[in-house]
Design an enzyme around this catalytic site. Structure first.
Site, PDB file in Angstrom:
ATOM      1  N   LYS A   1       5.418  -7.723   6.818  1.00 55.75           N
ATOM      2  CA  LYS A   1       5.146  -6.398   7.399  1.00 55.75           C
ATOM      3  C   LYS A   1       4.960  -6.464   8.922  1.00 55.75           C
ATOM      4  CE  LYS A   1       3.079  -4.609   3.139  1.00 55.75           C
ATOM      5  NZ  LYS A   1       1.996  -3.781   2.580  1.00 55.75           N
TER       6      LYS A   1
ATOM      7  N   TYR B   1       8.645   3.411  -0.615  1.00 55.20           N
ATOM      8  CA  TYR B   1       7.281   3.605  -1.130  1.00 55.20           C
ATOM      9  C   TYR B   1       7.119   4.946  -1.853  1.00 55.20           C
ATOM     10  CZ  TYR B   1       5.319  -0.607   1.010  1.00 55.20           C
ATOM     11  OH  TYR B   1       5.001  -1.911   1.317  1.00 55.20           O
TER      12      TYR B   1
ATOM     13  N   ASN C   1      -1.660  -5.695   5.580  1.00 51.41           N
ATOM     14  CA  ASN C   1      -1.933  -6.848   4.715  1.00 51.41           C
ATOM     15  C   ASN C   1      -0.757  -7.840   4.681  1.00 51.41           C
ATOM     16  OD1 ASN C   1      -0.189  -5.389   3.126  1.00 51.41           O
ATOM     17  ND2 ASN C   1      -1.513  -5.290   1.334  1.00 51.41           N
TER      18      ASN C   1
ATOM     19  N   HIS D   1       4.445  -7.641   1.325  1.00 48.85           N
ATOM     20  CA  HIS D   1       4.633  -6.875   0.089  1.00 48.85           C
ATOM     21  C   HIS D   1       5.402  -7.761  -0.875  1.00 48.85           C
ATOM     22  CE1 HIS D   1       5.924  -3.792  -2.767  1.00 48.85           C
ATOM     23  NE2 HIS D   1       7.114  -4.378  -2.711  1.00 48.85           N
TER      24      HIS D   1
ATOM     25  N   GLU E   1      14.102  -3.161  -6.128  1.00 49.09           N
ATOM     26  CA  GLU E   1      13.716  -3.329  -4.718  1.00 49.09           C
ATOM     27  C   GLU E   1      14.709  -4.245  -3.988  1.00 49.09           C
ATOM     28  OE1 GLU E   1       9.594  -4.528  -4.528  1.00 49.09           O
ATOM     29  OE2 GLU E   1       8.901  -2.561  -5.204  1.00 49.09           O
TER      30      GLU E   1
HETATM   31  P1  CMP Z   1       2.010  -3.057  -0.904  1.00 49.78           P
HETATM   32  O1  CMP Z   1       2.009  -4.211  -1.833  1.00 49.78           O
HETATM   33  O2  CMP Z   1       3.022  -3.063   0.180  1.00 49.78           O
HETATM   34  O3  CMP Z   1       2.136  -1.685  -1.722  1.00 49.78           O
HETATM   35  C1  CMP Z   1       1.617  -0.456  -1.276  1.00 49.78           C
HETATM   36  C2  CMP Z   1       0.765  -0.619  -0.046  1.00 49.78           C
HETATM   37  O4  CMP Z   1      -0.077   0.445   0.283  1.00 49.78           O
HETATM   38  C3  CMP Z   1      -0.165  -1.790  -0.234  1.00 49.78           C
HETATM   39  O5  CMP Z   1       0.569  -2.997  -0.197  1.00 49.78           O
HETATM   40  C4  CMP Z   1      -1.151  -1.583   0.915  1.00 49.78           C
HETATM   41  O6  CMP Z   1      -0.795  -2.286   2.084  1.00 49.78           O
HETATM   42  C5  CMP Z   1      -1.027  -0.094   1.218  1.00 49.78           C
HETATM   43  N1  CMP Z   1      -2.304   0.607   1.135  1.00 49.78           N
HETATM   44  C6  CMP Z   1      -2.872   1.256   2.154  1.00 49.78           C
HETATM   45  N2  CMP Z   1      -4.032   1.792   1.767  1.00 49.78           N
HETATM   46  C7  CMP Z   1      -4.207   1.472   0.469  1.00 49.78           C
HETATM   47  C8  CMP Z   1      -5.233   1.732  -0.502  1.00 49.78           C
HETATM   48  N3  CMP Z   1      -6.315   2.452  -0.201  1.00 49.78           N
HETATM   49  N4  CMP Z   1      -5.077   1.233  -1.738  1.00 49.78           N
HETATM   50  C9  CMP Z   1      -3.955   0.506  -2.078  1.00 49.78           C
HETATM   51  N5  CMP Z   1      -2.964   0.234  -1.188  1.00 49.78           N
HETATM   52  C10 CMP Z   1      -3.093   0.712   0.060  1.00 49.78           C
END
Ligand code: CMP
Length: 140
Positions: free
Chosen positions: A11, A51, A114, A117, A128
């Site tokens: 990311k 998403y 984070n 993904h 995906e």
């Molecule tokens: P990812 O695995 O990319 O899938 C969805 C993303 O939403 C997740 O990682 C997080 O980085 C992001 N995200 C942001 N806020 C939240 C939240 N409150 N709960 C879960 N995912 C979140």
């Protein structure tokens, strides 16, 4: 155990801090082979489409904007049980809850930033991967 493929995205928070090599090393050390990889800037359509499963969630707009805030690296990872293995190597969604030694614990900054993904099921991995890659771009 079956050989699987999974989609990984490094990311914008990680591309900005130049920690993509560290992440790739953690993936490869775990037994995942990077069989396709490209660094791209997501368009709004791509970020929203990728998403779309989260579009009713309160964090959706912020997530889409964050994913467009800088380059990402989209990757296809291959290995035994690759979907689960990659999720184990990534760690919990929230870096504060991720086990020590996982990518999100070592590199992640917040639940949004984070760093990585990973597909959450074999079926989603197939969808995906095809979202970003043509078959001929994947070189096992
Ligand atoms: P990812 O695995 O990319 O899938 C969805 C993303 O939403 C997740 O990682 C997080 O980085 C992001 N995200 C942001 N806020 C939240 C939240 N409150 N709960 C879960 N995912 C979140």
């Amino acid at each position: 155990m079956a050989i699987q493929r999974t989609l990984s995205i490094i990311k914008p928070d990680a591309t900005k801090r130049d920690v993509t090599g560290k992440i790739n090393q953690m993936l490869e050390t775990s037994g995942l082979r990077i069989v396709a990889q490209k660094r791209i800037k997501l368009s709004q359509d791509q970020a929203e489409g990728f998403y779309s499963v989260h579009k009713e969630r309160p964090f959706y707009n912020d997530l889409v904007n964050f994913m467009m805030s800088g380059p990402v690296i989209v990757q296809v990872l291959e290995g035994e049980n690759a979907v689960k293995l990659n999720r184990d190597v990534m760690g919990a969604t929230n870096p504060e809850e991720a086990d020590k030694g996982t990518i999100r614990a070592e590199v992640g900054l917040s639940i949004e930033a984070n760093s990585v993904h990973g597909s959450d099921s074999e079926e989603n991995a197939i969808n995906e991967i095809s979202f970003f890659f043509e078959d001929e771009e994947i070189c096992p």
